[in-house]
Scaffold this motif. Structure first.
Motif, PDB file in Angstrom:
ATOM      1  N   LYS A  98       0.837  -1.214   0.000  1.00  0.00           N
ATOM      2  CA  LYS A  98       0.000   0.000   0.000  1.00  0.00           C
ATOM      3  C   LYS A  98       0.864   1.253   0.000  1.00  0.00           C
ATOM      4  CE  LYS A  98      -0.609   0.718   4.984  1.00  0.00           C
ATOM      5  NZ  LYS A  98      -1.527   1.071   6.067  1.00  0.00           N
ATOM      6  N   LEU A  99       2.104   1.128   0.497  1.00  0.00           N
ATOM      7  CA  LEU A  99       3.041   2.249   0.524  1.00  0.00           C
ATOM      8  C   LEU A  99       4.420   1.783   0.091  1.00  0.00           C
ATOM      9  CD1 LEU A  99       2.090   3.911   3.941  1.00  0.00           C
ATOM     10  CD2 LEU A  99       1.825   4.983   1.695  1.00  0.00           C
ATOM     11  N   HIS A 100       5.135   2.659  -0.605  1.00  0.00           N
ATOM     12  CA  HIS A 100       6.483   2.332  -1.060  1.00  0.00           C
ATOM     13  C   HIS A 100       7.340   3.597  -0.929  1.00  0.00           C
ATOM     14  CE1 HIS A 100       9.177   0.478  -4.468  1.00  0.00           C
ATOM     15  NE2 HIS A 100       9.843   0.803  -3.368  1.00  0.00           N
ATOM     16  N   TYR A 101       8.148   3.640   0.127  1.00  0.00           N
ATOM     17  CA  TYR A 101       9.038   4.774   0.349  1.00  0.00           C
ATOM     18  C   TYR A 101      10.409   4.461  -0.250  1.00  0.00           C
ATOM     19  CZ  TYR A 101       5.550   6.087   3.910  1.00  0.00           C
ATOM     20  OH  TYR A 101       4.399   6.416   4.579  1.00  0.00           O
ATOM     21  N   LYS A 102      10.949   5.426  -1.014  1.00  0.00           N
ATOM     22  CA  LYS A 102      12.218   5.181  -1.715  1.00  0.00           C
ATOM     23  C   LYS A 102      13.330   6.135  -1.294  1.00  0.00           C
ATOM     24  CE  LYS A 102       9.444   3.889  -5.730  1.00  0.00           C
ATOM     25  NZ  LYS A 102       9.067   4.240  -7.106  1.00  0.00           N
ATOM     26  N   GLU A 103      12.997   7.122  -0.452  1.00  0.00           N
ATOM     27  CA  GLU A 103      13.981   8.169  -0.175  1.00  0.00           C
ATOM     28  C   GLU A 103      14.298   8.337   1.310  1.00  0.00           C
ATOM     29  OE1 GLU A 103      12.411  11.648  -2.029  1.00  0.00           O
ATOM     30  OE2 GLU A 103      12.369  10.717  -4.015  1.00  0.00           O
ATOM     31  N   ASP A 113       3.446  11.367   1.601  1.00  0.00           N
ATOM     32  CA  ASP A 113       4.424  12.255   0.966  1.00  0.00           C
ATOM     33  C   ASP A 113       5.816  11.982   1.541  1.00  0.00           C
ATOM     34  OD1 ASP A 113       6.012  14.316   0.053  1.00  0.00           O
ATOM     35  OD2 ASP A 113       4.550  15.895   0.419  1.00  0.00           O
ATOM     36  N   GLU A 114       6.734  11.566   0.666  1.00  0.00           N
ATOM     37  CA  GLU A 114       8.092  11.214   1.129  1.00  0.00           C
ATOM     38  C   GLU A 114       8.819  12.409   1.768  1.00  0.00           C
ATOM     39  OE1 GLU A 114      10.550   8.443   0.399  1.00  0.00           O
ATOM     40  OE2 GLU A 114       9.606   7.400  -1.247  1.00  0.00           O
ATOM     41  N   ASP A 115       8.493  13.614   1.344  1.00  0.00           N
ATOM     42  CA  ASP A 115       9.166  14.793   1.901  1.00  0.00           C
ATOM     43  C   ASP A 115       8.739  15.066   3.338  1.00  0.00           C
ATOM     44  OD1 ASP A 115      10.497  15.215  -0.479  1.00  0.00           O
ATOM     45  OD2 ASP A 115       8.922  16.501  -1.299  1.00  0.00           O
ATOM     46  N   GLU A 116       7.605  14.507   3.742  1.00  0.00           N
ATOM     47  CA  GLU A 116       7.052  14.792   5.065  1.00  0.00           C
ATOM     48  C   GLU A 116       7.067  13.594   6.016  1.00  0.00           C
ATOM     49  OE1 GLU A 116       6.080  17.861   5.792  1.00  0.00           O
ATOM     50  OE2 GLU A 116       6.383  18.606   3.749  1.00  0.00           O
TER      51      GLU A 116
END
Length: 333
Positions: free
Chosen positions: A145-150, A187-190
Motif C-alpha cells: 500500500k506504501l512504497h518509500y524510496k527516499e 508524501d516522502e518529503d514529510e
C-alpha cells in the motif's frame, strides 16, 4: 557473573555447515530460521527431540523473520528474491503458508510486523540507486500500500514499530541514520518526523520505550537517542562507545528490549573464551550497565558466533542460537 547451565539442545543434522540465523520467540515456543532455508518451531521443553514443525521457505536465501502474532504463532519470513511469506505455525505443513506478499524484486534485509495495524513492512538492499521500505496491509491485496524510496540512501538493515503507536516506524540503515517515520503520511518529503545520525552503519535499532531509541552499529558502537529531547542535530543522549572495549567482548549479538519497560539486555560474545554474557541495561537517573549481575552462558556455541538469544522469564529459560547450527536452552542450576 551468574552462570546458567545448558539443559537441552538441538543441532541441525546435515553434513554441510548450517547457521541458525535468528530466534523468534512465540508463546508456543522458540521458532528459528536457518541457512538451509528452514523455518522451524520447537517445543521449549524438549529441543533435543527436534522441531515438530520444520518448513522449507522459498526466498532464494532467507534473510530475516519476525512474529506477526506472538500468541497465535503467525510468523513472517523474507529473503533474497524480495518476497515476504506469512506462516501460521498452528496449521499442518501443507497449509502453513497463509499469504505471500509480492510486487517487490529487491532483496529484503529487514522486517517489521504489527498485528494491531495489520501491517507488514520490508526494508530492501540498495539496488538501482534505491533502498526501499514497503508496507503491506495484510487485509487487502498482496501488493504494497506504501512504497518509500527516499528515507534511506543505503541498505535498510533494521525496522521496528513503536511500542504503543502502530503508525510510527523506526528504520535503520548502513547510511548511518536511524529514522522515525509516520506511516500515515504518504508524501516522502514529510514522512520522516525525526532522524538520528549514528555516524556508523546500523546493525540493530529499536524503541526502548515511548520516546527513547537505541542504535547499535556493525562496528559495535552503542548509543541512545530521545525523540522527546528535540535535539537539532539528532545527537545521542547517551553514548556508550565501542562495546568491545566497554565489555571486553568481541561482538554484540543484539540488544533485546524487555517487554515490561524494564530496560534491555545486551548480548555480548567472545570467540576466544567460548563465552556469551547478557548484561542488563537499566534506567535510573540515566542509563547504566549492570555488570555485577550479568548472566553468562559458559561454553556458549564453542568458538562460533551466537546469532540470537531470547528469554522466557516465567520459565526462567534462555534460548540461544549460533553459527554452529545449534539452538540451546539454558537455566539456573
Amino acid at each position: 557473573m551468574y552462570p546458567l547451565t545448558c539443559i537441552d539442545g538441538y543441532k541441525i543434522p546435515v553434513r554441510e555447515e548450517v547457521y541458525v540465523l535468528d530466534i523468534i520467540p512465540l508463546t508456543q515456543g522458540p521458532a528459528t530460521i536457518s541457512s538451509d532455508q528452514k523455518l522451524s518451531l520447537f517445543n521449549p521443553t524438549s529441543l533435543s527431540s527436534g522441531p515438530p514443525i520444520n518448513l522449507v521457505t522459498e526466498h532464494g536465501n532467507i534473510t530475516c523473520a519476525r512474529a506477526f502474532d506472538v500468541g497465535n504463532a503467525i510468523v513472517c519470513t523474507a529473503g533474497e528474491d524480495g518476497s515476504v511469506s506469512m506462516w501460521d505455525l498452528r496449521n499442518d505443513p501443507f497449509s502453513a503458508q497463509v499469504a505471500r506478499l509480492t510486487d517487490n524484486k529487491y532483496p529484503v534485509l529487514s522486517l517489521a510486523c504489527s498485528s494491531a495495524g495489520f501491517s507488514v513492512v520490508a526494508g530492501t538492499e540498495l539496488q538501482d540507486h534505491q533502498a526501499s521500505i514497503l508496507i503491506w496491509d495484510v487485509r487487502s491485496t498482496p501488493t504494497p500500500k506504501l512504497h518509500y524510496k527516499e528515507i534511506h540512501s543505503d541498505d535498510v538493515t533494521e525496522l521496528n514499530f513503536h511500542p504503543s503507536d502502530h503508525n510510527i516506524l523506526l528504520s535503520g540503515s548502513t547510511d548511518g541514520l536511524v529514522s522515525i517515520s509516520d506511516t500515515r503520511i504518504t508524501d516522502e518529503d514529510e514522512v520522516v518526523i525525526q532522524t538520528f545520525n549514528h555516524d556508523a552503519s546500523i546493525h540493530h535499532a529499536a524503541f526502548l520505550n515511548d520516546t527513547e531509541v537505541f542504535a547499535l552499529s556493525h562496528d559495535e558502537k552503542l548509543a541512545l537517542y530521545d525523540m522527546a529531547e528535540g535535539r537539532e542535530t539528532g545527537a545521542a543522549t547517551t553514548d556508550f562507545g565501542d562495546m568491545r572495549e566497554v565489555l571486553g567482548c568481541q561482538y554484540i549479538a543484539n540488544v533485546v528490549v524487555k517487554a515490561n519497560g524494564a530496560g534491555a539486555v545486551i548480548g555480548a560474545g567472545a570467540h576466544d573464551r567460548q563465552g556469551f554474557e547478557m548484561i542488563h541495561m537499566t534506567k535510573g537517573q540515566g542509563w547504566n550497565l549492570d555488570r555485577d549481575n550479568s548472566v553468562g552462558l559458559p561454553g556458549a556455541h564453542s568458538s562460533e558466533i551466537v546469532r540470537s538469544f531470547c528469554f522466557y522469564d516465567e520459565a526462567q529459560t534462555v534460548f540461544s542460537a549460533g553459527e554452529d547450527g545449534y539452538i540451546k536452552a539454558w537455566r539456573p542450576t
